[in-house]
Design a protein around this motif. Structure first.
Motif, PDB file in Angstrom:
ATOM      1  N   LEU A 235       0.875  -1.180   0.000  1.00  0.00           N
ATOM      2  CA  LEU A 235       0.000   0.000   0.000  1.00  0.00           C
ATOM      3  C   LEU A 235       0.910   1.228   0.000  1.00  0.00           C
ATOM      4  CD1 LEU A 235      -3.099   0.647   2.263  1.00  0.00           C
ATOM      5  CD2 LEU A 235      -1.269   2.318   2.180  1.00  0.00           C
ATOM      6  N   THR A 236       0.608   2.173  -0.880  1.00  0.00           N
ATOM      7  CA  THR A 236       1.460   3.375  -0.955  1.00  0.00           C
ATOM      8  C   THR A 236       0.596   4.559  -1.404  1.00  0.00           C
ATOM      9  OG1 THR A 236       3.566   4.210  -1.880  1.00  0.00           O
ATOM     10  CG2 THR A 236       2.212   2.912  -3.359  1.00  0.00           C
ATOM     11  N   PRO A 237       0.889   5.768  -0.925  1.00  0.00           N
ATOM     12  CA  PRO A 237       0.081   6.918  -1.358  1.00  0.00           C
ATOM     13  C   PRO A 237       0.235   7.149  -2.865  1.00  0.00           C
ATOM     14  CG  PRO A 237       1.623   7.549   0.396  1.00  0.00           C
ATOM     15  CD  PRO A 237       1.947   6.146   0.017  1.00  0.00           C
ATOM     16  N   ASN A 238      -0.851   7.526  -3.491  1.00  0.00           N
ATOM     17  CA  ASN A 238      -0.858   7.732  -4.936  1.00  0.00           C
ATOM     18  C   ASN A 238      -0.324   9.120  -5.291  1.00  0.00           C
ATOM     19  OD1 ASN A 238      -1.435   7.825  -7.649  1.00  0.00           O
ATOM     20  ND2 ASN A 238      -3.653   7.660  -7.418  1.00  0.00           N
ATOM     21  N   ARG A 239       0.649   9.155  -6.176  1.00  0.00           N
ATOM     22  CA  ARG A 239       1.218  10.441  -6.608  1.00  0.00           C
ATOM     23  C   ARG A 239       0.140  11.330  -7.222  1.00  0.00           C
ATOM     24  NH1 ARG A 239       4.729  12.173 -11.382  1.00  0.00           N
ATOM     25  NH2 ARG A 239       5.682  14.036 -10.527  1.00  0.00           N
ATOM     26  N   PHE A 240      -0.792  10.707  -7.955  1.00  0.00           N
ATOM     27  CA  PHE A 240      -1.799  11.475  -8.685  1.00  0.00           C
ATOM     28  C   PHE A 240      -3.133  11.576  -7.964  1.00  0.00           C
ATOM     29  CE2 PHE A 240       1.244  10.539 -12.044  1.00  0.00           C
ATOM     30  CZ  PHE A 240       1.385  11.806 -12.586  1.00  0.00           C
ATOM     31  N   SER A 241      -3.084  11.580  -6.637  1.00  0.00           N
ATOM     32  CA  SER A 241      -4.330  11.796  -5.917  1.00  0.00           C
ATOM     33  C   SER A 241      -4.536  13.299  -5.748  1.00  0.00           C
ATOM     34  CB  SER A 241      -4.280  11.143  -4.545  1.00  0.00           C
ATOM     35  OG  SER A 241      -5.421  11.514  -3.829  1.00  0.00           O
ATOM     36  N   PHE A 242      -5.740  13.743  -6.072  1.00  0.00           N
ATOM     37  CA  PHE A 242      -6.026  15.177  -5.950  1.00  0.00           C
ATOM     38  C   PHE A 242      -6.960  15.439  -4.774  1.00  0.00           C
ATOM     39  CE2 PHE A 242      -5.058  14.253 -10.388  1.00  0.00           C
ATOM     40  CZ  PHE A 242      -3.936  15.059 -10.543  1.00  0.00           C
ATOM     41  N   PHE A 243      -7.065  14.441  -3.882  1.00  0.00           N
ATOM     42  CA  PHE A 243      -8.025  14.582  -2.789  1.00  0.00           C
ATOM     43  C   PHE A 243      -7.450  15.234  -1.542  1.00  0.00           C
ATOM     44  CE2 PHE A 243      -9.664  11.049  -5.340  1.00  0.00           C
ATOM     45  CZ  PHE A 243     -10.944  11.521  -5.586  1.00  0.00           C
ATOM     46  N   GLY A 253       0.305  19.563  -3.668  1.00  0.00           N
ATOM     47  CA  GLY A 253       0.940  19.503  -4.984  1.00  0.00           C
ATOM     48  C   GLY A 253       2.449  19.412  -5.009  1.00  0.00           C
ATOM     49  N   VAL A 254       3.072  19.279  -3.850  1.00  0.00           N
ATOM     50  CA  VAL A 254       4.532  19.323  -3.821  1.00  0.00           C
ATOM     51  C   VAL A 254       5.159  18.185  -4.641  1.00  0.00           C
ATOM     52  CG1 VAL A 254       4.867  18.025  -1.656  1.00  0.00           C
ATOM     53  CG2 VAL A 254       6.485  19.781  -2.279  1.00  0.00           C
ATOM     54  N   GLN A 255       4.410  17.075  -4.750  1.00  0.00           N
ATOM     55  CA  GLN A 255       4.952  15.915  -5.487  1.00  0.00           C
ATOM     56  C   GLN A 255       5.044  16.158  -6.993  1.00  0.00           C
ATOM     57  OE1 GLN A 255       1.916  16.093  -4.092  1.00  0.00           O
ATOM     58  NE2 GLN A 255       0.484  14.578  -4.871  1.00  0.00           N
ATOM     59  N   SER A 282       3.065   6.581  -9.007  1.00  0.00           N
ATOM     60  CA  SER A 282       1.768   6.559  -9.678  1.00  0.00           C
ATOM     61  C   SER A 282       1.312   5.107  -9.794  1.00  0.00           C
ATOM     62  CB  SER A 282       1.886   7.172 -11.061  1.00  0.00           C
ATOM     63  OG  SER A 282       2.704   6.347 -11.868  1.00  0.00           O
ATOM     64  N   ALA A 283       0.050   4.902 -10.154  1.00  0.00           N
ATOM     65  CA  ALA A 283      -0.489   3.543 -10.319  1.00  0.00           C
ATOM     66  C   ALA A 283       0.329   2.769 -11.341  1.00  0.00           C
ATOM     67  CB  ALA A 283      -1.956   3.623 -10.735  1.00  0.00           C
ATOM     68  N   ARG A 284       0.666   3.450 -12.430  1.00  0.00           N
ATOM     69  CA  ARG A 284       1.411   2.810 -13.507  1.00  0.00           C
ATOM     70  C   ARG A 284       2.827   2.425 -13.053  1.00  0.00           C
ATOM     71  NH1 ARG A 284       0.009   3.636 -19.124  1.00  0.00           N
ATOM     72  NH2 ARG A 284      -1.494   5.155 -18.394  1.00  0.00           N
ATOM     73  N   THR A 285       3.502   3.367 -12.370  1.00  0.00           N
ATOM     74  CA  THR A 285       4.865   3.090 -11.895  1.00  0.00           C
ATOM     75  C   THR A 285       4.867   1.954 -10.881  1.00  0.00           C
ATOM     76  OG1 THR A 285       5.340   5.430 -12.172  1.00  0.00           O
ATOM     77  CG2 THR A 285       6.948   4.162 -10.936  1.00  0.00           C
ATOM     78  N   LEU A 286       3.906   1.985  -9.971  1.00  0.00           N
ATOM     79  CA  LEU A 286       3.857   0.935  -8.951  1.00  0.00           C
ATOM     80  C   LEU A 286       3.744  -0.434  -9.604  1.00  0.00           C
ATOM     81  CD1 LEU A 286       3.696   0.030  -5.966  1.00  0.00           C
ATOM     82  CD2 LEU A 286       1.212   0.241  -6.151  1.00  0.00           C
ATOM     83  N   ARG A 287       2.879  -0.520 -10.598  1.00  0.00           N
ATOM     84  CA  ARG A 287       2.673  -1.798 -11.258  1.00  0.00           C
ATOM     85  C   ARG A 287       3.958  -2.289 -11.956  1.00  0.00           C
ATOM     86  NH1 ARG A 287      -2.724  -3.740 -14.300  1.00  0.00           N
ATOM     87  NH2 ARG A 287      -2.095  -5.901 -14.412  1.00  0.00           N
ATOM     88  N   PHE A 335      -6.574   5.542 -11.082  1.00  0.00           N
ATOM     89  CA  PHE A 335      -5.407   6.397 -11.244  1.00  0.00           C
ATOM     90  C   PHE A 335      -5.401   7.600 -10.303  1.00  0.00           C
ATOM     91  CE2 PHE A 335      -6.079   4.047 -15.133  1.00  0.00           C
ATOM     92  CZ  PHE A 335      -4.833   3.451 -15.287  1.00  0.00           C
ATOM     93  N   PHE A 336      -6.546   7.868  -9.658  1.00  0.00           N
ATOM     94  CA  PHE A 336      -6.652   9.084  -8.852  1.00  0.00           C
ATOM     95  C   PHE A 336      -6.952   8.832  -7.378  1.00  0.00           C
ATOM     96  CE2 PHE A 336      -8.178   9.835 -13.193  1.00  0.00           C
ATOM     97  CZ  PHE A 336      -7.141  10.648 -13.630  1.00  0.00           C
ATOM     98  N   GLN A 337      -7.151   7.554  -7.007  1.00  0.00           N
ATOM     99  CA  GLN A 337      -7.495   7.265  -5.616  1.00  0.00           C
ATOM    100  C   GLN A 337      -6.355   7.693  -4.677  1.00  0.00           C
ATOM    101  OE1 GLN A 337      -7.504   2.990  -4.792  1.00  0.00           O
ATOM    102  NE2 GLN A 337      -6.497   2.654  -6.739  1.00  0.00           N
ATOM    103  N   PRO A 338      -6.671   8.007  -3.412  1.00  0.00           N
ATOM    104  CA  PRO A 338      -5.638   8.502  -2.492  1.00  0.00           C
ATOM    105  C   PRO A 338      -4.490   7.522  -2.261  1.00  0.00           C
ATOM    106  CG  PRO A 338      -7.824   8.930  -1.610  1.00  0.00           C
ATOM    107  CD  PRO A 338      -8.021   8.069  -2.818  1.00  0.00           C
TER     108      PRO A 338
END
Ligand SMILES: [Zn+2]
Length: 358
Positions: A235-243, A253-255, A282-287, A335-338
């Protein structure tokens, strides 16, 4: 509990099996028979680190040696909360960050109840029954909030983290929960080879992969430490989460800023560089990172977290919605989940070929 439940720790420098160290001693050392290196242990925590990589808040720690010495000497009479206070006070950070850190560590055991239950759910759903029996690894265990939960499920648990002082807190926590005899604690980096191959039925790596220097090598090490049929829960925080703001430094937005600007900005606010704290995936990188280990990677769909059919909320929401819209929403949200979760299934015994064994 039989001795065979204990995990084999190897010398990260030469790969030789290390002898068991006396975890009841306040301090001591073990020597590797292969390369003659010696490794020290503190209140049973073996220090196998060869280098100190900056990770999470480690570059804000004033003096690790002094802190560990103080923790070792007060260990017998101190509680988990007392050691946590020593730990927090040894960091040079703004007061609000220290308060958050203290709260995070004190609440670690309660918070990890959810994480380990979520891991249970994912293992039941996507892995075989062998992932629920035997030994478990908590990769990046920090102050050990998960260890009592894993200890209740597995015969032996190993915890590894680069933060030696946090592991001394973990040792105390395990003693207070009466599981210290079934827990092996090692200070090390996930990039190092620290456990014999095929040691664990399950591994947990939550809120950690964003802090390591080399996520690909770290994932590879964890997968190799799994038994055939074993599973790794990530489990890891998503880079592309906008929540919300960046979850470690709480700045929006620092990431997304270029590295030099992010480092300078966070340094001005907190006194340490952002790249010393985290690099979100990101989701893609993690995978991609996880798949490089050769494991079968299952990205956990969004609805498994929110629509867990074992939870009352999950049952209710599932009744309200039909399957098709859930799936479409889930795909779009991935792709956007926290936070991102994935399960890695170790290659099974028959499939273990030369291509997997480097
Ligand atoms: Zn050695």
């Amino acid at each position: 509990m039989t001795g065979s439940d204990e995990v084999t720790v190897v010398c990260p420098s030469c790969g030789e099996h290390l002898p068991r160290w006396d975890e009841t001693e306040a301090q001591g050392a073990v020597a590797c028979a292969g390369c003659e290196r010696t490794y020290r242990h503190y209140r049973g925590v073996l220090d196998l680190r060869s280098e100190r990589q900056p990770t999470c808040w480690s570059s804000a720690m004033m003096n690790e040696e002094d802190l560990v010495r103080e923790m070792v000497s007060s260990f017998s009479s101190a509680s988990t909360a007392d050691l946590t206070e020593l730990y927090v006070q040894a960091h040079r950070l703004p007061d609000d960050v220290l308060d958050r850190d203290r709260e995070y560590m004190l609440a670690a055991h309660a918070r990890e109840t959810w994480t380990v239950r979520y891991m249970d759910f994912c293992l039941d759903r996507y892995a075989g029954p062998s992932a629920r029996l035997g030994r478990a690894l908590d990769a990046g265990c920090g102050s050990g909030g998960s260890l009592p939960h894993l200890g209740a499920r597995y015969s032996h648990v190993a915890g590894i983290d680069p933060d030696l002082a946090a592991l001394v807190v973990a040792a105390k926590r395990c003693s207070e929960h009466g599981i210290r005899g079934r827990v092996t604690l090692v200070a090390g980096n996930l990039e190092q080879r620290i456990f014999a191959d095929r040691s664990f039925a399950a591994a947990k790596c939550t809120d950690v992969l964003e802090h390591v220097m080399d996520p690909e090598l770290s994932s590879d090490r964890m997968v190799r430490a799994l038994q055939p049929g074993g599973a790794l829960f990530v489990l890891t925080p998503n880079r592309f989460s906008f929540f919300g703001p960046e979850p470690h430094v709480r700045l929006w937005g620092v990431q997304f800023l270029p590295k030099a600007i992010a480092d300078a900005y966070v340094h001005r606010r907190l006194g340490i560089a952002y790249s010393d704290i985290a690099t979100l995936l990101s989701a893609r990188t993690l995978r991609r990172v996880l798949a490089a280990s050769g494991a079968e990677v299952i990205p956990v769909p969004v609805e498994d977290k929110h629509l867990n059919p074992r939870s009352l909320r999950g049952v209710r929401i599932r009744r309200l919605l039909r399957k098709r819209p859930i799936r479409a929403i889930s795909r779009a949200m991935r792709f956007f989940q926290p936070s991102l979760e994935a399960l890695c299934l170790a290659p099974d015994a028959k499939a273990t070929t030369a291509s997997w064994r480097r």
